[in-house]
Scaffold this motif. Structure first.
Motif, PDB file in Angstrom:
ATOM      1  N   ALA A 118       0.823  -1.217   0.000  1.00 34.90           N
ATOM      2  CA  ALA A 118       0.000   0.000   0.000  1.00 34.90           C
ATOM      3  C   ALA A 118       0.850   1.258   0.000  1.00 34.90           C
ATOM      4  N   GLN A 119       2.127   1.166   0.419  1.00 36.79           N
ATOM      5  CA  GLN A 119       3.010   2.338   0.448  1.00 36.79           C
ATOM      6  C   GLN A 119       3.731   2.555  -0.877  1.00 36.79           C
ATOM      7  N   ALA A 120       3.360   1.795  -1.900  1.00 36.14           N
ATOM      8  CA  ALA A 120       3.970   1.948  -3.227  1.00 36.14           C
ATOM      9  C   ALA A 120       2.892   1.731  -4.280  1.00 36.14           C
ATOM     10  N   THR A 121       3.221   2.030  -5.523  1.00 33.02           N
ATOM     11  CA  THR A 121       2.289   1.799  -6.637  1.00 33.02           C
ATOM     12  C   THR A 121       2.937   0.883  -7.660  1.00 33.02           C
ATOM     13  N   LEU A 122       2.118   0.040  -8.272  1.00 35.43           N
ATOM     14  CA  LEU A 122       2.603  -0.903  -9.285  1.00 35.43           C
ATOM     15  C   LEU A 122       2.172  -0.443 -10.668  1.00 35.43           C
ATOM     16  N   GLU A 123       3.132  -0.387 -11.592  1.00 32.99           N
ATOM     17  CA  GLU A 123       2.838  -0.079 -12.985  1.00 32.99           C
ATOM     18  C   GLU A 123       3.244  -1.282 -13.830  1.00 32.99           C
ATOM     19  N   ILE A 124       2.405  -1.631 -14.801  1.00 27.59           N
ATOM     20  CA  ILE A 124       2.668  -2.759 -15.700  1.00 27.59           C
ATOM     21  C   ILE A 124       2.741  -2.214 -17.112  1.00 27.59           C
ATOM     22  N   SER A 125       3.702  -2.720 -17.888  1.00 25.09           N
ATOM     23  CA  SER A 125       3.854  -2.259 -19.259  1.00 25.09           C
ATOM     24  C   SER A 125       4.303  -3.435 -20.115  1.00 25.09           C
ATOM     25  N   GLY A 126       4.217  -3.254 -21.434  1.00 26.34           N
ATOM     26  CA  GLY A 126       4.643  -4.289 -22.355  1.00 26.34           C
ATOM     27  C   GLY A 126       3.554  -4.640 -23.350  1.00 26.34           C
TER      28      GLY A 126
END
Length: 772
Positions: free
Chosen positions: A218-226
């Motif tokens: 919860a203290q970070a954000t996840l980004e997905i790419s590709g």
């Protein structure tokens, strides 16, 4: 009344049973290669494989964003462990455990896999140099990682192999993991193919699930790419937009039908032939193919928009007090001609030689037959007689009067056609859009971010491939080893950032045997090692494991592709050493291709055994080939259509008016598209076919009205305007969609309907009032 209820119940029950069968038997695929032309050469077969199953298409990049590198490292390690255990990924890299890439089963082969023995021998001079370097290393911050390796691997062959297999230009390590741009980075390769959005969606969901279960996420954000992630997003956006716009168009259509016919029951019953078309088409696909692409169903339902006209014609053409069955009999000949002409147009998809289009053709042809026959033989029994004639409306009579006063159609048609042709020719954009990337609804910001992350990670370029052909796996590996030497100058000069070949992971047997032959026997190695250790502060006997490993390496059988592929890194080699249809290929993955012409020149010097493949260019060639085949098929269909209309109308002037109206409408539509969209895509081409099918109906029914009485003409005008309004409503909404595919379909059909209505009124609407 009872017979109507029985027929209605039977009809609905039949649809439910057939629909249930189709749902149970039909499997929906997401592999977009279904809509690509079949490969004609082994190399084209490989390229089709790479477009969907290649390493670049399978790559996903994760960025865990947080300003605290230590927290990012903890989350990265947790994600690394979880994703490796998921089973959806061939590899998961985050910068940690570089040495751990070399599985225990491959460690004994390190002297055969490393290139050290190509340039050195394990003599006293070389070993002395390496041991002195190890003393320096032991005083460095990384000493804790080095100490466990030192007794068995003082020359650090394990480290050299790990470095050769690592991505070029990897981001810096922070707390033991890749960290750049304020994020911990992970590089994944999915088991799922890039052209399988359904399977990619499962992989993406597993990533999100793993992240949600990681403490402290919860203290970070996840980004997905590709590419795979973009495919999932495109599918979701397309589905959501289609569902939302479809619901709005359905509501609007019901309101339109209520305005046109004034009865809820008739409006609902009118939907039965269209439902019959969809169910019949899906059932036929289940019987013939069993497995179809999702786009076949999506486009097929769209193309079945032609079929919605059949029940509307029946409802509008009823005379007051007339049995609907009599109306259907009177409409029968022209309705049959309209159906036959549409079938001929869609039959062209079979001739295109593309599996996806063949499925689309079968779905659409079956649906149109089902809708037409059910409108002719079933629907009339459910429709009660009406008290009011649909054509008896003051505004409709006024409009008919204005149409009768239109000038002679010859000169206006010539002027409109000439203006359309000039407008289309003078647009500066190319006629055709062959770059599929421009049709992808992926925001530019996401594409830029993906490019930056891919560059930071040193991930393989998804555009360029180096393809090697050989007669066997060993032949490909030998060519790969020679290619590594040939391309070395480009790597050294910076014209090529990184080249990973099959021989990067597995040298050919001949190279392994040559390295094996340079390994000293135990006595020679012990003597060289004793001499090298003189005066150095290493404990006696420390390097006994080194002597044992070298002795074992001297007797190992060469490492083969089958044995390598059984290791945890086997997926990497399987992706690069491919056996297809009796041919062997090697795939070289490149990054940092700064001088493609230099790479192509070196590849050309190999007498056709090594090819530089630009996937962007090749995909555009495939699209062009696809388009050409469709155009040829449509040209053949157009010829058959001319013959069909001429034979069906049995009057040269009537056929000429109808066909001229369709031709003029197509010219107007193409000119409008060129002015609005610039270049035309394959989606515009499919939509033009749909618009032409609808427009032919307008011209056919207007031509039929030339010999009818005034009330029948008004009913024809009412039916045509209702059909046009319903189609404009549905596709006009699609023209506002944020998805390029939907927008192209909607805009083309909306423009086409307007153009066909204008052309039909101009060329086929009767100018004189018949004597009553």
């Amino acid at each position: 009344m009872n017979s109507r209820l029985a027929l209605l119940a039977s009809w609905v029950l039949a649809l439910a049973l057939l629909g249930g069968y189709a749902l149970a038997k039909l499997r929906v695929s997401g592999d977009l290669r279904t809509f690509l032309p079949a490969a004609r050469t082994p190399l084209q077969g490989l390229l089709l494989h790479e477009l969907g199953d290649g390493s670049g298409a399978r790559t996903l990049i994760l960025a865990i964003r947080t300003s605290d590198p230590a927290r990012a490292a903890v989350l990265s390690r947790a994600m690394h462990r979880r994703l490796l255990a998921d089973g959806y990924f061939r590899s998961v890299q985050n910068g940690e455990g570089g040495l751990g890439q070399i599985a225990a089963g491959l460690l004994p082969y390190r002297y055969l896999l490393s290139s050290t023995l190509d340039h050195h021998r394990f003599d006293a001079a070389y070993l002395r140099d390496q041991l002195e370097k190890r003393l320096d290393d032991l005083g460095s911050p990384g000493a804790s990682l080095l100490k466990p390796l030192l007794p068995s691997d003082p020359t650090l062959e394990t480290v050299k192999i790990a470095e050769s297999w690592a991505p070029q230009g990897s981001p810096p390590l922070r707390d033991g993991v890749w960290y750049a741009h304020g994020a911990a980075l992970l590089l994944l390769e999915t088991n799922a193919g890039g052209f399988d959005p359904a399977a990619q969606a499962v992989a993406v969901e597993s990533i999100r699930h793993a992240y949600a279960g990681t403490p402290g996420h919860a203290q970070a954000t996840l980004e997905i790419s590709g590419p795979g992630y973009f495919g999932v997003q495109i599918q979701r956006l397309t589905r959501d937009s289609a569902e939302r716009l479809g619901a709005l168009s359905a509501i609007g259509l019901m309101l339109l039908l209520l305005m046109a016919y004034g009865r809820v029951r008739e409006s609902l019953v009118a939907a039965l032939p269209l439902a019959t078309a969809a169910v019949a088409g899906a059932t036929m696909l289940a019987l013939v193919y069993g497995r179809v692409h999702g786009l076949t169903l999506a486009f097929g339902v769209t193309l079945l928009g032609v079929a919605q006209e059949y029940p509307l014609r029946l409802l509008s053409h009823r005379r007051a007090g007339e049995d609907a069955r009599a109306t259907a009999r009177a409409l029968g000949p022209v309705l049959l001609l309209a159906m036959a002409s549409t079938l001929v147009a869609y039959f062209a998809f079979f001739a295109a030689g593309v599996a996806g289009l063949a499925q689309l053709a079968l779905f659409t042809l079956t649906g149109i037959l089902a809708a037409g026959t059910s409108t002719r033989w079933l629907l009339p029994a459910l429709v009660p007689p009406v008290r009011h004639d649909a054509g008896l409306s003051p505004w409709l009579g006024c409009l008919a009067g204005r149409l009768r006063r239109l000038p002679s159609p010859v000169m206006p048609s010539l002027l409109l056609g000439t203006a359309a042709l000039l407008a289309a020719m003078l647009v500066p954009a190319p006629w055709w859009q062959s770059n599929l990337a421009k049709l992808a609804p992926v925001p530019t910001s996401l594409l830029r971010r993906e490019a930056a992350l891919r560059k930071a990670l040193g991930a393989p370029d998804v555009r360029y491939l180096l393809v090697l052909e050989g007669t066997s796996a060993q032949d490909v590996l030998e060519r790969s080893a020679r290619a590594a030497k040939a391309f070395a100058p480009l790597l050294q000069s910076g014209q090529l950032g990184k080249l990973q070949l099959p021989s990067t992971y597995l040298p050919p047997v001949a190279v392994q045997r040559a390295r094996q032959a340079r390994l000293p026997d135990t006595a020679t190695l012990r003597a060289a090692l004793t001499k090298a250790l003189a005066g150095l502060p290493f404990q006696p006997g420390l390097f006994k494991p080194f002597e044992q490993d070298v002795a074992r390496a001297r007797t190992l059988p060469p490492l083969t592709p089958s044995k390598f592929e059984r290791s945890p890194l086997g997926g990497l080699l399987r992706a690069m050493l491919i056996h297809r249809d009796g041919h062997w290929f090697g795939v070289g993955l490149m990054s940092g291709v700064r001088n493609p012409s230099a790479v192509a020149k070196l590849a050309a010097a190999t007498s056709g055994r090594i090819h530089l493949v630009d996937l962007k260019t090749e995909s555009e060639h495939w699209v062009a080939s696809y388009r050409t085949r469709i155009l040829h098929a449509l040209a053949g269909a157009a010829t058959l259509l001319v013959l069909l209309v001429a034979l069906g109308l049995r009057h040269a002037r009537s056929a000429l008016r109808v066909l001229s109206a369709v031709l003029l409408a197509q010219m107007l539509t193409v000119a409008a598209l060129r002015l609005i969209a610039g270049s035309l895509s394959l989606f515009h081409l499919v939509a033009l076919l749909l618009a032409a099918g609808l427009g032919l109906h307008y011209a056919l029914f207007f031509e039929r009205a030339r010999t009818a009485d005034e009330p029948e003409r008004l009913r024809t005008l009412h039916a045509t305007l209702t059909c046009a309004a319903s189609t404009l409503l549905a596709f006009g909404l699609y023209a506002l969609a944020p998805i390029p595919v939907l927008r192209a379909l909607g805009l083309t059909v909306a423009l086409g309907i307007a153009a066909n209505l204008i052309a039909a009124m101009l060329l086929t609407w009767p100018r004189k009032t018949p004597s009553c």
